[in-house]
Design a protein around this motif. Structure first.
Motif, PDB file in Angstrom:
ATOM      1  N   VAL A  82      21.407 -23.516  -3.685  1.00 57.36           N
ATOM      2  CA  VAL A  82      21.995 -22.172  -3.548  1.00 57.36           C
ATOM      3  C   VAL A  82      20.990 -21.122  -4.026  1.00 57.36           C
ATOM      4  N   HIS A  83      20.396 -21.371  -5.180  1.00 49.04           N
ATOM      5  CA  HIS A  83      19.427 -20.407  -5.706  1.00 49.04           C
ATOM      6  C   HIS A  83      18.195 -20.324  -4.814  1.00 49.04           C
ATOM      7  N   ARG A  84      17.760 -21.453  -4.293  1.00 45.83           N
ATOM      8  CA  ARG A  84      16.600 -21.444  -3.384  1.00 45.83           C
ATOM      9  C   ARG A  84      16.912 -20.584  -2.156  1.00 45.83           C
ATOM     10  N   GLU A  85      18.123 -20.760  -1.623  1.00 48.02           N
ATOM     11  CA  GLU A  85      18.520 -20.018  -0.415  1.00 48.02           C
ATOM     12  C   GLU A  85      18.511 -18.504  -0.654  1.00 48.02           C
ATOM     13  N   LEU A  86      18.928 -18.082  -1.832  1.00 44.66           N
ATOM     14  CA  LEU A  86      19.031 -16.644  -2.108  1.00 44.66           C
ATOM     15  C   LEU A  86      17.717 -16.029  -2.587  1.00 44.66           C
ATOM     16  N   PHE A  87      16.904 -16.821  -3.303  1.00 47.95           N
ATOM     17  CA  PHE A  87      15.741 -16.243  -3.982  1.00 47.95           C
ATOM     18  C   PHE A  87      14.404 -16.540  -3.308  1.00 47.95           C
ATOM     19  N   GLN A  88      14.304 -17.691  -2.593  1.00 45.61           N
ATOM     20  CA  GLN A  88      12.990 -18.098  -2.090  1.00 45.61           C
ATOM     21  C   GLN A  88      12.704 -17.512  -0.704  1.00 45.61           C
ATOM     22  N   TYR A  89      11.498 -17.783  -0.220  1.00 47.60           N
ATOM     23  CA  TYR A  89      11.200 -17.611   1.202  1.00 47.60           C
ATOM     24  C   TYR A  89      12.189 -18.453   1.991  1.00 47.60           C
ATOM     25  N   GLY A  90      12.529 -17.989   3.194  1.00 50.97           N
ATOM     26  CA  GLY A  90      13.552 -18.707   3.948  1.00 50.97           C
ATOM     27  C   GLY A  90      13.179 -18.933   5.398  1.00 50.97           C
ATOM     28  N   ARG A  91      14.145 -19.474   6.105  1.00 51.11           N
ATOM     29  CA  ARG A  91      14.010 -19.776   7.528  1.00 51.11           C
ATOM     30  C   ARG A  91      13.664 -18.502   8.305  1.00 51.11           C
ATOM     31  N   THR A  92      12.630 -18.562   9.146  1.00 51.42           N
ATOM     32  CA  THR A  92      12.180 -17.358   9.851  1.00 51.42           C
ATOM     33  C   THR A  92      13.301 -16.778  10.711  1.00 51.42           C
ATOM     34  N   LYS A  93      14.064 -17.633  11.372  1.00 53.70           N
ATOM     35  CA  LYS A  93      15.133 -17.143  12.243  1.00 53.70           C
ATOM     36  C   LYS A  93      16.379 -16.709  11.470  1.00 53.70           C
ATOM     37  N   GLY A  94      16.368 -16.875  10.153  1.00 52.88           N
ATOM     38  CA  GLY A  94      17.477 -16.358   9.366  1.00 52.88           C
ATOM     39  C   GLY A  94      18.412 -17.435   8.851  1.00 52.88           C
ATOM     40  N   GLU A 125      13.991  -4.169  14.594  1.00 51.01           N
ATOM     41  CA  GLU A 125      12.976  -5.231  14.589  1.00 51.01           C
ATOM     42  C   GLU A 125      13.196  -6.179  15.770  1.00 51.01           C
ATOM     43  N   ALA A 126      14.458  -6.475  16.068  1.00 52.93           N
ATOM     44  CA  ALA A 126      14.751  -7.362  17.205  1.00 52.93           C
ATOM     45  C   ALA A 126      14.184  -6.769  18.492  1.00 52.93           C
ATOM     46  N   LEU A 127      14.424  -5.483  18.667  1.00 53.38           N
ATOM     47  CA  LEU A 127      13.934  -4.762  19.835  1.00 53.38           C
ATOM     48  C   LEU A 127      12.409  -4.815  19.899  1.00 53.38           C
ATOM     49  N   TRP A 128      11.774  -4.530  18.776  1.00 46.94           N
ATOM     50  CA  TRP A 128      10.311  -4.531  18.742  1.00 46.94           C
ATOM     51  C   TRP A 128       9.755  -5.915  19.086  1.00 46.94           C
ATOM     52  N   LEU A 129      10.369  -6.957  18.548  1.00 46.04           N
ATOM     53  CA  LEU A 129       9.877  -8.313  18.796  1.00 46.04           C
ATOM     54  C   LEU A 129      10.004  -8.687  20.271  1.00 46.04           C
ATOM     55  N   SER A 295      10.477 -15.627  16.956  1.00 52.04           N
ATOM     56  CA  SER A 295      10.355 -15.935  15.526  1.00 52.04           C
ATOM     57  C   SER A 295       8.897 -16.136  15.119  1.00 52.04           C
ATOM     58  N   LYS A 296       8.060 -16.608  16.057  1.00 58.50           N
ATOM     59  CA  LYS A 296       6.619 -16.714  15.736  1.00 58.50           C
ATOM     60  C   LYS A 296       6.057 -15.328  15.433  1.00 58.50           C
ATOM     61  N   ALA A 297       6.422 -14.362  16.263  1.00 62.66           N
ATOM     62  CA  ALA A 297       5.937 -13.000  16.022  1.00 62.66           C
ATOM     63  C   ALA A 297       6.533 -12.444  14.731  1.00 62.66           C
ATOM     64  N   LYS A 298       7.809 -12.714  14.506  1.00 62.56           N
ATOM     65  CA  LYS A 298       8.466 -12.210  13.290  1.00 62.56           C
ATOM     66  C   LYS A 298       7.770 -12.720  12.026  1.00 62.56           C
ATOM     67  N   SER A 299       7.307 -13.967  12.075  1.00 66.95           N
ATOM     68  CA  SER A 299       6.671 -14.537  10.875  1.00 66.95           C
ATOM     69  C   SER A 299       5.417 -13.757  10.486  1.00 66.95           C
ATOM     70  N   MET A 300       4.862 -12.977  11.428  1.00 70.27           N
ATOM     71  CA  MET A 300       3.657 -12.196  11.144  1.00 70.27           C
ATOM     72  C   MET A 300       3.952 -10.712  10.926  1.00 70.27           C
ATOM     73  N   VAL A 301       5.229 -10.331  10.982  1.00 72.05           N
ATOM     74  CA  VAL A 301       5.580  -8.918  10.745  1.00 72.05           C
ATOM     75  C   VAL A 301       6.397  -8.786   9.452  1.00 72.05           C
ATOM     76  N   THR A 302       7.473  -9.554   9.341  1.00 73.27           N
ATOM     77  CA  THR A 302       8.296  -9.446   8.124  1.00 73.27           C
ATOM     78  C   THR A 302       8.554 -10.808   7.463  1.00 73.27           C
ATOM     79  N   VAL A 303       7.980 -11.883   8.015  1.00 72.39           N
ATOM     80  CA  VAL A 303       8.099 -13.257   7.487  1.00 72.39           C
ATOM     81  C   VAL A 303       9.526 -13.794   7.651  1.00 72.39           C
TER      82      VAL A 303
END
Lengths: 434, 434
Positions: A82-94, A125-129, A295-303
């Motif tokens: 639970v803490h990892r999900e809220l605090f860490q880096y996460g899944r690029t697609k959300g 961001e969705a639009l831009w991607l 999501s590949k592009a997203k990983s290079m804009v907002t991670v």
């Protein structure tokens, strides 16, 4: 140790920065924000903000706990996870993709694989991607129903992606004009990739498409091999009770529609959570979904989209059994009341005046008002400075002659008292110029 | 009502999507994430994640309240304005800019106008925005110290911005190579705009620059009219106590440095808050700061950084009197212990083996390990599958011959027990191939 002489300060030449930063679309956004900031006490018909009187700090605490409880109870995560999900880096697609897919099923009748949902930092961001993915060569052009949301134009400028306007007609998109614009682009050797539109209570015009028009548009998209970028921030906000027309995505049997969702109006803008539904298959050995390419592009804009933002909207969704329509019953009432107040107030003050007219949208946040004199930024400045009222000159969305005499009025976050007072002031501005 | 025939499903041709989506840099990121997801139980020396044992849900509630109290007590906001700040659309450049400027003064001796601070969705967005602004024409090229953080390479690919490698030398940047690369680019009619580097505990090599090297680099930047993009996510994490070298930005008397800050390691990644300090003046009638130009682009990508994310890191800053160095004392101890454990463990298991060597960074999250056989993605797959241990093949950051035999080991979020067990497994992988 060597020492550096105090160096001459850098002075960057704006001509050596990307051209988008000098583009009217990006300057518009800044100008409009700046006016609003300069006159914080003016009554503003300018921004498309949600109403504020439902905001409560206690809700944020409750949403957070609700989401954490869901991770524990429904997903079966232990404390560490639970803490990892809220605090860490996460899944690029959300992480709230399943909750969003469920909301789309419950509220919109859209059935979609959660893997096709890409959670983003707002719909912007969705639009831009999507634009980034589709702008593959100098031959690619984008089509957009005009007048057009300035965020679409600005995002395209950042990518040097040309945008060609398509007429709105009487039904939200003029099918003949769409076909003509596609044919003209192809005749020039260009490749029209997609049409951007807001089928429900369009920003800025307030127009909505008929169901018949939606079907016709999907046919044209299939025939002409176009994608449709359906932006739907206002769909819930009908002025009168009744069945809502289906979204394009709900009618989309051939994956022609990339659906752009915003939770800014239906949850709250401070979370900045939006999403794309991009269930188009991409050919090739990987055979993934367009959502995976985005999501590949997203990983290079907002991670990834902030986990804490996602947790807050996730908690709000859970609190309303996955339905945002249910969560927004009170707001829907406020917007109905306000739109009615605005339209009646316009009638009472400006009805019958020569050359003054406005549309009567079936919902949403915006009314388009036409006057018999130019609506310029200078006029906005006078209205703000001398009358204490703000609006948006329509020319920021459109550069036709019609737009030159129009203003967009938004009433979504005002009280009825503010609307009445604001209209008194606006009527002063207008009648003095007739 | 007309009906649509069920249309043939769209199948997008990857060749008709932007080339960056097929680029090794973007595929690397996906490959590395995918391996980590496939083997969740492996001990992973791969990700540069902060340690997790300090995470506590209760902190989020406390940070939120601390920030709300600050708005009320210090900023004097009433209840409506506090709610507006947390829930509504907000200032494009962010709302915790003053707290960040104070933190930079307290922790880094960097004095900067808060108006020059642009708060972003992680340092990645800051980086992308700077690249967007600087890529004005096909003549523009970017320089980057190699091996290079894959997020820089990927962001540049999204903008078709060529990146030319500059040697790391023994001091973080090889000044002669930098001058040679600049001269070569100019001889080709190109315009080198900026050099990207991580002066402190570089990702992936772990190298840090001497103070003398920093002064020399600033001299070269002024002489050659280059900007320096200083990325500093790891600066706090020295392996031994003592004075930290000044950042480039702290030494920057001529506004040559755009400083890219991440709060992912010093607060937590789930907030996704980073920032750029862009105090460069832009010529022209508006005469603004580079930060203002970047904010125009930001308004078309993410609109603004989520207010709730900013509130959480803001609350954390307030709780530690504005100092993140103070807030990170425990974490600094963990990283020291872990790096020491990793280096000793490597010595105990692999010391003296022919062709096996590693560097001894003075801090940060990463150690570079060289082995006498190729470190491929296939080897990573075997290590994960058969030995339960993960690392990052250095070739994902660099395509020199040296990188082909290197792996990056990160120990930041493991326990010492996990490091010991992981090293046992890694030693099996390596010794079996000598």
């Amino acid at each position: 140790m060597t020492t550096v002489e105090p160096a001459a300060a850098v002075r960057l030449d704006p001509a050596e920065l990307h051209a988008s930063l000098r583009d009217p679309a990006l300057l518009s956004m800044n100008f409009l924000n700046e006016v609003a900031n300069r006159f914080p006490d003016a009554i503003s018909f300018a921004p498309g903000r949600p109403c504020e009187d439902t905001f409560d700090l206690a809700d944020l605490h409750r949403y957070l706990d609700a989401y954490a409880a869901y991770l524990t109870d429904t997903k079966g995560y232990d404390r560490t996870r639970v803490h990892r999900e809220l605090f860490q880096y996460g899944r690029t697609k959300g992480i709230v993709h399943e909750l969003i897919a469920r909301q789309l099923a419950v509220d919109e009748g859209i059935t979609v694989d959660p893997e096709a949902v890409l959670v983003t930092v707002g719909a912007q961001e969705a639009l831009w991607l999507v634009l980034r993915a589709l702008r593959a060569s100098d031959r690619d052009v984008l089509l957009a129903v005009a007048p057009t949301y300035v965020g679409l134009t600005g995002a395209a400028r950042l990518l040097d992606f040309p945008v060609r306007p398509v007429g709105e007609g009487t039904d939200g998109v003029d099918p003949d004009d769409l076909l003509a614009v596609v044919a003209a682009a192809r005749a020039e050797g260009l490749r029209p990739r997609a049409l951007y539109l807001v089928p429900d209570f369009s920003n800025p015009s307030g127009l909505s498409m008929t169901v018949r028009g939606r079907h016709r548009l999907l046919e044209i998209a299939a025939e002409q091999d176009l994608l449709l970028l359906e932006d739907n921030p206002y769909g819930f906000f009908q002025a009168v009770e009744g069945e809502r027309p289906p979204t394009l995505k709900a009618l989309d049997t051939g994956q022609r529609v990339v659906y752009l969702g915003s939770l800014a109006k239906t949850c709250f803008p401070g979370a900045r959570v939006g999403f794309a539904v991009a269930d188009q298959r991409v050919a090739g050995p990987d055979g993934g979904l367009l959502a995976d390419e985005l999501s590949k592009a997203k990983s290079m804009v907002t991670v990834n989209t902030p986990a804490v933002s996602q947790a807050l909207v996730g908690g709000m969704l859970l609190e309303h059994e996955g339905s945002l329509l249910r969560a927004n019953q009170r707001q829907i009432g406020v917007y109905r009341r306000n739109l009615d107040c605005l339209l009646r107030g316009l009638g009472a003050r400006l009805g019958g005046l020569d050359g003054v007219r406005w549309n009567t949208p079936a919902g949403g946040f915006f009314v388009g008002l036409t006057v018999p004199f130019p609506v310029t930024d200078a006029l906005l400045d006078i209205a703000a400075n001398e009358h204490g009222v703000l609006f948006t000159p329509m020319r920021h969305f459109h550069d036709s002659d019609a737009a030159a005499h129009q203003m967009r009025l938004s009433c979504s976050y005002l009280t009825t008292e503010q609307i009445e007072t604001g209209l008194d002031r606006l009527a002063e501005v207008i009648t003095a110029r007739l």
